[in-house]
Design an enzyme around this catalytic site. Structure first.
Site, mmCIF file in Angstrom:
data_model
loop_
_atom_site.group_PDB
_atom_site.id
_atom_site.type_symbol
_atom_site.label_atom_id
_atom_site.label_comp_id
_atom_site.label_asym_id
_atom_site.label_seq_id
_atom_site.Cartn_x
_atom_site.Cartn_y
_atom_site.Cartn_z
ATOM 1 N NE ARG A 138 -2.165 1.633 3.457
ATOM 2 C CZ ARG A 138 -1.678 1.004 4.467
ATOM 3 N NH1 ARG A 138 -2.362 0.034 4.761
ATOM 4 N NH2 ARG A 138 -0.791 1.555 5.423
ATOM 5 C CE1 TYR A 190 -16.139 9.668 -17.094
ATOM 6 C CE2 TYR A 190 -14.923 9.872 -14.811
ATOM 7 C CZ TYR A 190 -15.725 8.879 -15.816
ATOM 8 O OH TYR A 190 -16.185 7.693 -15.531
ATOM 9 C CG ASP A 249 -8.305 14.627 -16.772
ATOM 10 O OD1 ASP A 249 -7.366 13.843 -17.350
ATOM 11 O OD2 ASP A 249 -9.330 13.842 -16.180
ATOM 12 C CE LYS A 308 -11.413 5.912 -19.794
ATOM 13 N NZ LYS A 308 -11.242 5.917 -18.284
#
Length: 385
Positions: free
Chosen positions: A47, A100, A172, A197
């Site tokens: 983590r 988005y 972004d 993406k």
């Protein structure tokens, strides 16, 4: 049987990065473990970081021209970390109206629950953001090219506004990619990606990446990632590394295909509108040329006459998968009214220019002639509906 493992004798270096799925890493002594935590000279608990995430982060860092980026478990994880790194209770943030959908929801629903006020502005008009600036404004989130109407933000104006008011500009860069737009060179303080993406490119790894211009902010992002649990899985990082190796080639081919499809769609009977930043008839074409140069991008949006019946006919006849995603090596077709923007009212979608006949193509690397033939059949099927 003991699990106190020791490295095998040297037998050469692997050509491909090894997949290291271990959740925890061992040390020989408390002093050695202490050094790992203090000096960050090794791995302790996944983590907190692991080799596959570190390898992928360095690769994307190189593309964006920065050091110290953090890989997250999703693109939204990167968005959340970017905002959390610069905002706290009592602060104010600005977001583009054309973010988005999940980013918008984070801005208007989740941040206010944390005591952070938010407002939305038109990204193509820096004056609309200037009118909303407050003394407590600390961050602004914007996409260079919006989804799905492909509007191009006034990055120069927004960057100057943020600089004058000491507001962190968060960009972004998912749609534009580091190959199409060097965000840090245009005033960004923090840059993020949905690695899922275009960077990964195969629809089989869900990841994000975020990095800041200032090293101390990157250190903050790293701590937030471990604390909020946005750490990515090693397997996804390993898969994305493979995909990233072909990214420049995929992007070049897909961008050329997109330009060709945009031109062909504009000439098809039954297509009433085509949106592509590289076309002279795009509403932000001049700004796109200034910001993106020859990079028109890999997304094409278009509209057909009619409503849901015609849209159903087109999707059914289209040769490419009908799927609410983008950035795959193969071309995909999406219908924003029933996917990314379904939460908006009909009036809200209309205000953005999204009708029942509005579609978005995420263009892939297939032979462009095949894509053109298939789209011609699909548009013809919609006309006959």
């Amino acid at each position: 049987m003991t699990r106190r493992l020791r490295p095998a004798p040297f037998a050469g270096h692997p050509l491909v990065s090894p997949l290291q799925a271990s959740v925890v890493y061992t040390a020989d002594t408390p002093s050695e473990l202490d050094a790992m935590y203090v000096e960050r000279s090794g791995y302790t608990y996944s983590r907190e970081g692991h080799p596959n995430a570190a390898t992928l982060a360095r690769m994307i860092d190189t593309l964006e021209g920065v050091e110290g980026g953090v890989v997250t478990g999703s693109g939204m994880g990167a968005v959340a970390l970017a905002l959390l790194a610069r905002l706290g209770a009592g602060d104010h943030a600005l977001g583009s109206t054309q973010l988005y959908g999940r980013s918008l929801r984070l801005m208007v629903e989740e941040l206010p629950r944390l005591g952070i006020a938010t407002d939305l502005f038109d990204p193509t008009d820096a004056a609309s953001a200037a009118a909303l600036i407050r003394p407590e404004t600390r961050a602004m989130l914007v996409e260079v090219v919006s989804n799905p109407t492909l509007r191009v933000a006034d990055i120069a104006g927004l960057a100057a506004l943020c600089r004058d008011h000491a507001v962190a500009l968060i960009i972004d860069n998912t749609f534009t990619t580091p190959r199409g737009f060097a965000a840090f060179d245009h005033g960004a303080d923090i840059v993020l990606h949905s690695v899922t993406k275009l960077l990964s490119g195969h629809s089989d790894a869900m990841l994000g990446w975020v990095a800041a211009r200032e090293p101390e902010v990157n250190a903050r992002l790293d701590v937030l990632s471990a604390t909020w649990g946005t750490t990515p899985a090693p397997f996804d990082c390993w898969m994305a590394e493979r995909g990233l190796l072909s990214f420049p080639l995929r992007h070049e081919r897909a961008e050329a295909n997109a330009a060709a499809l945009a031109q062909a769609l504009a000439e098809m009977e039954g297509v009433t509108r085509v949106l592509y930043p590289g076309r002279a008839d795009h509403p932000d074409h001049a700004r796109a040329e200034a910001l993106l140069g020859s990079h028109g991008g890999t997304m094409v949006s278009f509209e057909i006459a009619g409503g849901r019946a015609e849209a159903d006919a087109l999707a059914k006849a289209a040769p490419m998968p009908f799927a609410p995603t983008l950035g795959d090596i193969a071309t995909t077709l999406s219908h924003p009214a029933t996917s990314s923007h379904r939460a908006l009212s009909v009036e809200g979608r209309a205000a953005l220019g999204i009708s029942e006949g509005f579609f978005r193509l995420s263009v892939g690397v297939e032979p462009v002639a095949e894509l053109l033939t298939g789209l011609e059949r699909a548009v013809a099927a919609a006309r006959q509906a």
